[in-house]
Write a protein that holds these residues in place. Structure first.
Motif, PDB file in Angstrom:
ATOM      1  N   VAL A  34      -1.630   5.352   5.698  1.00  0.00           N
ATOM      2  CA  VAL A  34      -1.702   4.407   4.578  1.00  0.00           C
ATOM      3  C   VAL A  34      -1.780   2.980   5.118  1.00  0.00           C
ATOM      4  CG1 VAL A  34      -0.505   3.499   2.546  1.00  0.00           C
ATOM      5  CG2 VAL A  34      -0.480   5.969   3.020  1.00  0.00           C
ATOM      6  N   LEU A  57      -8.003   2.104   0.324  1.00  0.00           N
ATOM      7  CA  LEU A  57      -7.407   3.447   0.348  1.00  0.00           C
ATOM      8  C   LEU A  57      -8.441   4.506  -0.041  1.00  0.00           C
ATOM      9  CD1 LEU A  57      -4.003   2.526  -1.332  1.00  0.00           C
ATOM     10  CD2 LEU A  57      -4.326   3.221   1.065  1.00  0.00           C
ATOM     11  N   ALA A  77       0.832  -1.199   0.000  1.00  0.00           N
ATOM     12  CA  ALA A  77       0.000   0.000   0.000  1.00  0.00           C
ATOM     13  C   ALA A  77       0.870   1.253   0.000  1.00  0.00           C
ATOM     14  CB  ALA A  77      -0.937  -0.003   1.209  1.00  0.00           C
ATOM     15  N   MET A  79       1.079   3.958  -3.074  1.00  0.00           N
ATOM     16  CA  MET A  79       0.783   5.376  -2.831  1.00  0.00           C
ATOM     17  C   MET A  79       1.958   6.253  -3.272  1.00  0.00           C
ATOM     18  SD  MET A  79      -2.271   5.969  -1.586  1.00  0.00           S
ATOM     19  CE  MET A  79      -2.197   7.445  -0.567  1.00  0.00           C
TER      20      MET A  79
END
Length: 165
Positions: free
Chosen positions: A79, A49, A10, A14
């Motif tokens: 996150v 997310l 993740a 991002m």
């Protein structure tokens, strides 16, 4: 440590959106190719997310994902939490049943370490990570490989992003 692939992927995804988002929405297929993460796994992560308000989705041709907030405003801890991941250094997963259904001698030590890691990750933003020279070097290498694979010139990493960071 119990920070597994979900949290790591993740954060990586991002960062990829932060690096490439100034050109418009970033497609999951592009992130998958650059970062070596399966697209179906990214779909699961980006669903979480998006629900957490960290990314916005754009449908249709040229669609994909963009950050919902400015790069310096998104912490690494956010996150990780968005994908239901925690940083836990205990053997028991924080359940305090490490030894005969009771806390072990070192439970408090490892619990404290987990809290310190979470505090640290809460103070580190995506912008902080993107400022690291090594991150920029890796991103440039990935961009060159991606561009060569698709037959177009690689763009420099972080071009025009100093104002964003």
């Amino acid at each position: 440590m119990k920070l597994n692939a979900k949290g790591r992927y993740a954060v990586t995804a991002m960062l990829d959106v932060a690096l490439h988002g100034e050109e418009g929405p970033v497609a999951l297929a592009s992130i998958a190719e650059r970062q070596g993460i399966s697209r179906s796994y990214l779909e699961q992560l980006f669903s979480r997310l998006r629900r957490a308000g960290l990314v916005d989705s754009v449908r249709g041709p040229g669609g994909g994902y963009c950050l919902a907030r400015d790069v310096p405003e998104i912490s690494i801890a956010e996150v990780i939490a968005a994908v239901d991941e925690s940083v836990d250094a205990t053997r028991c997963g924080g359940r305090e049943n490490c030894q005969d259904n009771q806390p072990c001698l070192t439970h408090g030590l490892w619990e404290g370490l987990g809290r310190e890691i979470e505090r640290y990750l809460g103070r580190v933003s995506l912008a902080d990570v993107l400022r690291q020279q090594r991150v920029r070097e890796v991103a440039q290498r990935q961009n060159v490989k991606f561009a060569e694979h698709h037959g177009f010139p690689a763009r420099p990493v972080m071009e025009g992003q100093e104002a964003v960071l």
